[in-house]
Design a protein around this motif. Structure first.
Motif, PDB file in Angstrom:
ATOM      1  N   LEU A  12       0.810  -1.249   0.076  1.00  0.00           N
ATOM      2  CA  LEU A  12       0.045  -0.042  -0.057  1.00  0.00           C
ATOM      3  C   LEU A  12       1.077   1.221   0.108  1.00  0.00           C
ATOM      4  O   LEU A  12       0.501   2.260  -0.757  1.00  0.00           O
ATOM      5  CB  LEU A  12      -1.036  -0.100   1.260  1.00  0.00           C
ATOM      6  N   ALA A  33      -5.370   1.377  -3.470  1.00  0.00           N
ATOM      7  CA  ALA A  33      -5.818  -0.173  -3.304  1.00  0.00           C
ATOM      8  C   ALA A  33      -5.674  -1.099  -4.482  1.00  0.00           C
ATOM      9  O   ALA A  33      -5.049  -2.130  -4.600  1.00  0.00           O
ATOM     10  CB  ALA A  33      -7.148  -0.286  -2.503  1.00  0.00           C
ATOM     11  N   LEU A  40     -10.180  -2.276  -0.786  1.00  0.00           N
ATOM     12  CA  LEU A  40     -10.226  -1.110  -0.280  1.00  0.00           C
ATOM     13  C   LEU A  40     -10.341  -1.155   1.390  1.00  0.00           C
ATOM     14  O   LEU A  40      -9.822  -0.471   2.353  1.00  0.00           O
ATOM     15  CB  LEU A  40     -11.533  -0.451  -0.730  1.00  0.00           C
ATOM     16  N   LEU A  43      -6.731  -1.701   2.629  1.00  0.00           N
ATOM     17  CA  LEU A  43      -6.491  -0.129   2.858  1.00  0.00           C
ATOM     18  C   LEU A  43      -6.858   0.345   3.881  1.00  0.00           C
ATOM     19  O   LEU A  43      -6.144   1.163   4.684  1.00  0.00           O
ATOM     20  CB  LEU A  43      -6.839   0.691   1.480  1.00  0.00           C
TER      21      LEU A  43
END
Length: 195
Positions: A12, A33, A40, A43
């Motif tokens: 990330l 992401a 997501l 993340l």
């Protein structure tokens, strides 16, 4: 942190560096992401806010600039050290478009995830400035806040597409006169040694 979580964290941050460099500080978290190859949700588990992601991304760079200030402080002419460090800060700030605003506001917001790093960065610059002023090589009357504002202004110029190609030239036009002390002129009209 588990090995898989650490791997995702590193992926990330790497993706965030690339996406923020391309899109700026308001980069799409979905794009971060996607580029990292994670969902997501992953993340957000690591970085619950955009500011948290930016803070993690920028902290390494700020730490390197703080360490660089210490290296420069220990060697070389104070004026050269100050100008080199300011140039490196401006360059770093323009790599990630739009972070200048986040840096400036973080200084005033102790709750900000970037606050501590920005305060350390400003303090490092203030030490270089004090050293150059003590040697008579930097203008008196400036402080670390002024220096931080000058860096932010120069970084902003580099963020402007119409001016980015001129950023190096504008640095020389603005930073050198703003920071460098005028040479002391002896009564005979020649430059003195300042002492």
């Amino acid at each position: 942190m588990r090995a898989d979580a650490k791997k995702n964290y590193d992926l990330l941050l790497g993706a965030a560096g690339a996406v923020v460099a391309e899109q700026g500080a308001e980069a799409s978290l979905r794009d971060v992401a996607r580029r990292a190859g994670v969902g997501l949700g992953t993340l957000y588990r690591h970085f619950p806010t955009r500011e948290a992601l930016l803070a993690a991304l920028l902290r390494t760079g700020f730490d390197e600039l703080v360490a660089r200030a210490a290296e420069l402080e220990a060697s070389g002419r104070p004026q050269d050290a100050l100008l080199s460090w300011v140039r490196e800060c401006v360059h770093f700030s323009t790599v990630y478009r739009g972070v200048t605003e986040a840096m400036v506001s973080a200084i005033e917001e102790p709750e900000s995830a970037l606050h501590e790093s920005c305060v350390a960065l400003r303090a490092s610059g203030a030490r270089l400035l004090d050293r150059a002023q003590g040697a008579g090589e930097a203008r008196a009357g400036l402080d670390g806040t002024d220096l931080f504002a000058l860096i932010a202004g120069l970084a902003w110029l580099g963020d402007q597409p119409a001016l980015a190609a001129r950023a190096g030239h504008l640095f020389d036009v603005v930073a050198r006169p703003a920071l460098v002390a005028e040479p002391v002129v002896s009564p005979s009209g020649g430059a003195g040694d300042g002492g």
